[in-house]
Design an enzyme around this catalytic site. Sequence first.
Site, PDB file in Angstrom:
ATOM      1  N   ASP A  38       4.694   0.508  12.122  1.00  0.00           N
ATOM      2  CA  ASP A  38       3.447  -0.060  11.599  1.00  0.00           C
ATOM      3  C   ASP A  38       3.232  -1.518  12.026  1.00  0.00           C
ATOM      4  OD1 ASP A  38       2.874   2.334  10.427  1.00  0.00           O
ATOM      5  OD2 ASP A  38       3.272   1.708   8.366  1.00  0.00           O
ATOM      6  N   LYS A  65       0.841  -1.207   0.000  1.00  0.00           N
ATOM      7  CA  LYS A  65       0.000   0.000   0.000  1.00  0.00           C
ATOM      8  C   LYS A  65       0.876   1.257   0.000  1.00  0.00           C
ATOM      9  CE  LYS A  65      -1.677   1.652   4.019  1.00  0.00           C
ATOM     10  NZ  LYS A  65      -1.418   3.082   4.287  1.00  0.00           N
ATOM     11  N   ASN A  66       1.835   1.301   0.916  1.00  0.00           N
ATOM     12  CA  ASN A  66       2.614   2.534   1.061  1.00  0.00           C
ATOM     13  C   ASN A  66       3.515   2.809  -0.133  1.00  0.00           C
ATOM     14  OD1 ASN A  66       1.366   3.027   3.446  1.00  0.00           O
ATOM     15  ND2 ASN A  66       3.112   2.498   4.762  1.00  0.00           N
ATOM     16  N   ILE A 103       8.409   6.705  16.901  1.00  0.00           N
ATOM     17  CA  ILE A 103       8.120   7.424  15.640  1.00  0.00           C
ATOM     18  C   ILE A 103       6.887   8.321  15.768  1.00  0.00           C
ATOM     19  CG2 ILE A 103       7.738   7.171  13.140  1.00  0.00           C
ATOM     20  CD1 ILE A 103      10.416   5.967  13.998  1.00  0.00           C
ATOM     21  N   ARG A 119      -8.704   0.050   4.610  1.00  0.00           N
ATOM     22  CA  ARG A 119      -7.762   0.996   3.996  1.00  0.00           C
ATOM     23  C   ARG A 119      -6.459   0.281   3.649  1.00  0.00           C
ATOM     24  NH1 ARG A 119      -6.198   5.702   7.554  1.00  0.00           N
ATOM     25  NH2 ARG A 119      -4.843   5.859   5.744  1.00  0.00           N
ATOM     26  N   ARG A 142      -3.603  10.845   4.751  1.00  0.00           N
ATOM     27  CA  ARG A 142      -2.469  11.762   4.808  1.00  0.00           C
ATOM     28  C   ARG A 142      -1.548  11.635   3.588  1.00  0.00           C
ATOM     29  NH1 ARG A 142       1.207  14.608   8.108  1.00  0.00           N
ATOM     30  NH2 ARG A 142       3.312  14.041   7.540  1.00  0.00           N
ATOM     31  N   ARG A 188       1.741  14.596  13.305  1.00  0.00           N
ATOM     32  CA  ARG A 188       2.210  14.403  11.932  1.00  0.00           C
ATOM     33  C   ARG A 188       2.293  15.700  11.124  1.00  0.00           C
ATOM     34  NH1 ARG A 188      -0.389   8.798   9.815  1.00  0.00           N
ATOM     35  NH2 ARG A 188       1.594   8.496   8.846  1.00  0.00           N
ATOM     36  N   PRO A 189       3.231  16.578  11.471  1.00  0.00           N
ATOM     37  CA  PRO A 189       3.374  17.838  10.733  1.00  0.00           C
ATOM     38  C   PRO A 189       3.964  17.629   9.336  1.00  0.00           C
ATOM     39  CG  PRO A 189       5.128  17.605  12.349  1.00  0.00           C
ATOM     40  CD  PRO A 189       4.240  16.419  12.511  1.00  0.00           C
ATOM     41  N   MET A 190       4.093  18.739   8.589  1.00  0.00           N
ATOM     42  CA  MET A 190       4.626  18.623   7.225  1.00  0.00           C
ATOM     43  C   MET A 190       5.851  19.497   7.013  1.00  0.00           C
ATOM     44  SD  MET A 190       1.653  18.102   4.470  1.00  0.00           S
ATOM     45  CE  MET A 190       2.852  18.259   3.193  1.00  0.00           C
ATOM     46  N   ASP A 191       6.479  19.930   8.120  1.00  0.00           N
ATOM     47  CA  ASP A 191       7.585  20.886   7.985  1.00  0.00           C
ATOM     48  C   ASP A 191       8.725  20.362   7.110  1.00  0.00           C
ATOM     49  OD1 ASP A 191       7.827  19.080  10.231  1.00  0.00           O
ATOM     50  OD2 ASP A 191       9.674  20.122  10.758  1.00  0.00           O
ATOM     51  N   LEU A 192       8.992  19.061   7.145  1.00  0.00           N
ATOM     52  CA  LEU A 192      10.119  18.531   6.366  1.00  0.00           C
ATOM     53  C   LEU A 192       9.814  18.539   4.869  1.00  0.00           C
ATOM     54  CD1 LEU A 192      10.937  15.573   8.751  1.00  0.00           C
ATOM     55  CD2 LEU A 192      12.293  17.640   8.446  1.00  0.00           C
ATOM     56  N   CYS A 213      -4.626  13.698  13.189  1.00  0.00           N
ATOM     57  CA  CYS A 213      -4.568  12.308  12.752  1.00  0.00           C
ATOM     58  C   CYS A 213      -4.626  11.450  14.009  1.00  0.00           C
ATOM     59  CB  CYS A 213      -3.266  12.069  12.005  1.00  0.00           C
ATOM     60  SG  CYS A 213      -2.916  10.333  11.776  1.00  0.00           S
TER      61      CYS A 213
HETATM   62  C1  UD1 Z   1       4.872   6.651   6.289  1.00  0.00           C
HETATM   63  C2  UD1 Z   1       3.899   5.508   6.155  1.00  0.00           C
HETATM   64  C3  UD1 Z   1       3.322   5.127   7.507  1.00  0.00           C
HETATM   65  C4  UD1 Z   1       4.455   4.829   8.486  1.00  0.00           C
HETATM   66  C5  UD1 Z   1       5.469   5.977   8.524  1.00  0.00           C
HETATM   67  C6  UD1 Z   1       6.685   5.660   9.380  1.00  0.00           C
HETATM   68  C7  UD1 Z   1       3.001   5.909   3.940  1.00  0.00           C
HETATM   69  C8  UD1 Z   1       1.826   6.269   3.117  1.00  0.00           C
HETATM   70  N1  UD1 Z   1       2.814   5.933   5.260  1.00  0.00           N
HETATM   71  O1  UD1 Z   1       4.144   7.761   6.788  1.00  0.00           O
HETATM   72  O2  UD1 Z   1       2.495   3.984   7.352  1.00  0.00           O
HETATM   73  O3  UD1 Z   1       3.907   4.658   9.788  1.00  0.00           O
HETATM   74  O4  UD1 Z   1       5.926   6.263   7.185  1.00  0.00           O
HETATM   75  O5  UD1 Z   1       7.304   4.513   8.924  1.00  0.00           O
HETATM   76  O6  UD1 Z   1       4.053   5.583   3.424  1.00  0.00           O
HETATM   77  N2  UD1 Z   1       7.372  14.264  10.595  1.00  0.00           N
HETATM   78  C9  UD1 Z   1       7.662  15.571  10.888  1.00  0.00           C
HETATM   79  N3  UD1 Z   1       7.638  16.462   9.861  1.00  0.00           N
HETATM   80  C10 UD1 Z   1       7.348  16.115   8.577  1.00  0.00           C
HETATM   81  C11 UD1 Z   1       7.066  14.778   8.292  1.00  0.00           C
HETATM   82  C12 UD1 Z   1       7.067  13.873   9.319  1.00  0.00           C
HETATM   83  O7  UD1 Z   1       7.921  15.918  12.024  1.00  0.00           O
HETATM   84  O8  UD1 Z   1       7.358  16.997   7.703  1.00  0.00           O
HETATM   85  C13 UD1 Z   1       7.353  13.279  11.689  1.00  0.00           C
HETATM   86  C14 UD1 Z   1       5.972  12.686  11.873  1.00  0.00           C
HETATM   87  O9  UD1 Z   1       5.182  13.498  12.698  1.00  0.00           O
HETATM   88  C15 UD1 Z   1       6.279  11.363  12.523  1.00  0.00           C
HETATM   89  C16 UD1 Z   1       7.595  10.973  11.884  1.00  0.00           C
HETATM   90  O10 UD1 Z   1       8.152  12.168  11.340  1.00  0.00           O
HETATM   91  O11 UD1 Z   1       6.458  11.506  13.895  1.00  0.00           O
HETATM   92  C17 UD1 Z   1       7.478   9.915  10.807  1.00  0.00           C
HETATM   93  O12 UD1 Z   1       6.768  10.411   9.727  1.00  0.00           O
HETATM   94  P1  UD1 Z   1       7.068  10.008   8.208  1.00  0.00           P
HETATM   95  O13 UD1 Z   1       8.269   9.144   8.112  1.00  0.00           O
HETATM   96  O14 UD1 Z   1       7.002  11.246   7.412  1.00  0.00           O
HETATM   97  O15 UD1 Z   1       5.794   9.130   7.939  1.00  0.00           O
HETATM   98  P2  UD1 Z   1       4.772   9.230   6.737  1.00  0.00           P
HETATM   99  O16 UD1 Z   1       5.490   9.424   5.467  1.00  0.00           O
HETATM  100  O17 UD1 Z   1       3.665  10.162   7.088  1.00  0.00           O
END
Ligand code: UD1
Length: 422
Positions: free
Chosen positions: A308, A22-23, A330, A400, A94, A123-127, A118
């Site tokens: 996961d 899926k991912n 995580i 899902r 997301r 789960r922010p998007m700053d990165l 969520c």
């Molecule tokens: C992906 C997977 C999800 C899995 C996760 C960690 C998909 C669709 N989903 O989610 O199933 O649980 O990897 O293996 O592939 N973070 C920030 N800023 C950001 C982005 C992330 O602080 O801009 C933090 C998140 O809040 C979280 C951590 O980084 O605590 C991991 O997130 P990330 O690796 O980005 O996971 P996803 O890509 O959302």
Amino acid sequence: MDSIIVTGGAELRGQIPIAGAKNACLALMPATLLSEEPLTLTNAPRLSDIKTMAQLLQSFGAEVASLHDGQVLSLSSHDLTGVTADYDIVRKMRASNLVLGPLLAREGRAVVSLPGGCAIGARPMDLHISGLEALGAEIELRDGYLHAVAPRGLKGAVIEQRFASVGATENIVMAAALAKGTTVLKNAAREPEIVDLVKCLRAMGAEIGGEGTSEISVQGVDRLRGATHSVVTDRIELGTYMIAPAIAGGEVELLGGHIGLLPAFCEKLDEAGIHVSQTPAGLKVARSNGRARAINVRTEVFPGFPTDLQAQMMALMCTADGVSVLEETIFENRFMHAPELTRMGAQIEVHGGHATVTGVERLKGAPVMATDLRASVSLILAGLAAEGETVVSRVYHLDRGYERVEGKLSACGARIERIRTE
Ligand code: UD1
């Protein structure tokens, strides 16, 4: 809303085919936006999240056809008509944010809703934002939407992530594929889904190296072409079904699985006394002599123990011999399955990011509620080992990420059925 009824106590024997990831598929589908030529994905999983991503891509004018009972997706983004990822779709999933990088690279602009709260943490998007800004994008938050533009096009850069985010790595790599010059992404995520995405982008003509390591380099090209790509095996579905015979007893072969997809997880199962062996067709998992042993687990980025699979491992530890500590590093707030497992007689104490589980001989069936995707499957696994009937409601979370869960488990002797409600 459908529910699933599991009557525990049956040992499992047989084979379970593991679907495409899926991912991986959720990152591969937006890659269609990078090219005017068609992209065909084979070994696609049949899941509601995949349908949601198809809807989102169609809302930009992409064509998505689902062939061979959903296992082949034919995507074409010849003519794009829109660049807005609506809140109504993004809040459901997301991973919708994975269109941000490709839209910016192809169209020079994108408007993507922030996902909002969520179930498993902030789960922010700053990165994602800082990575794309380093490539020259200008991004502003207005009315809950990220408005991104790249007025002078995207330009390669050296980016170092403070955390190896899977989604941000995918967005940055896709955007960099069409940027001018070279991008070097340091502290990149190394998950197999990233490697799969890079393989597909390379088949489309992208110049990328270092996938699977923490430094990925991308030499931007002017255009990408069409390609056909087979989606990698779903390591989370694999790990989930590896827990099934471990918790219920018996022996099951997971077709398509291999240890390299889950190195730390396989080691932990071994430590717990569960026998895992590689066969020509996949992975065989067996538990024959009594209860599993209690073990300690800490979730980490790949190749560490996947977050996961934390809920599923907790289900196994509920009936293990001894006390185990599971540490979630995580996501915050990812122990929502604990109170539901407690309703089944498990002994769990949660303190911040740690859960201490004292194994009991036997769980007892109960009505329980799924709170997120992986939590819901952990309740089904617990039900396989519980005395009596476990009724898991709100299984739309499960749909899902798991195709035909009741069919796959009942083929191995589990007593499990879905009650459909309109
Ligand atoms: C992906 C997977 C999800 C899995 C996760 C960690 C998909 C669709 N989903 O989610 O199933 O649980 O990897 O293996 O592939 N973070 C920030 N800023 C950001 C982005 C992330 O602080 O801009 C933090 C998140 O809040 C979280 C951590 O980084 O605590 C991991 O997130 P990330 O690796 O980005 O996971 P996803 O890509 O959302």
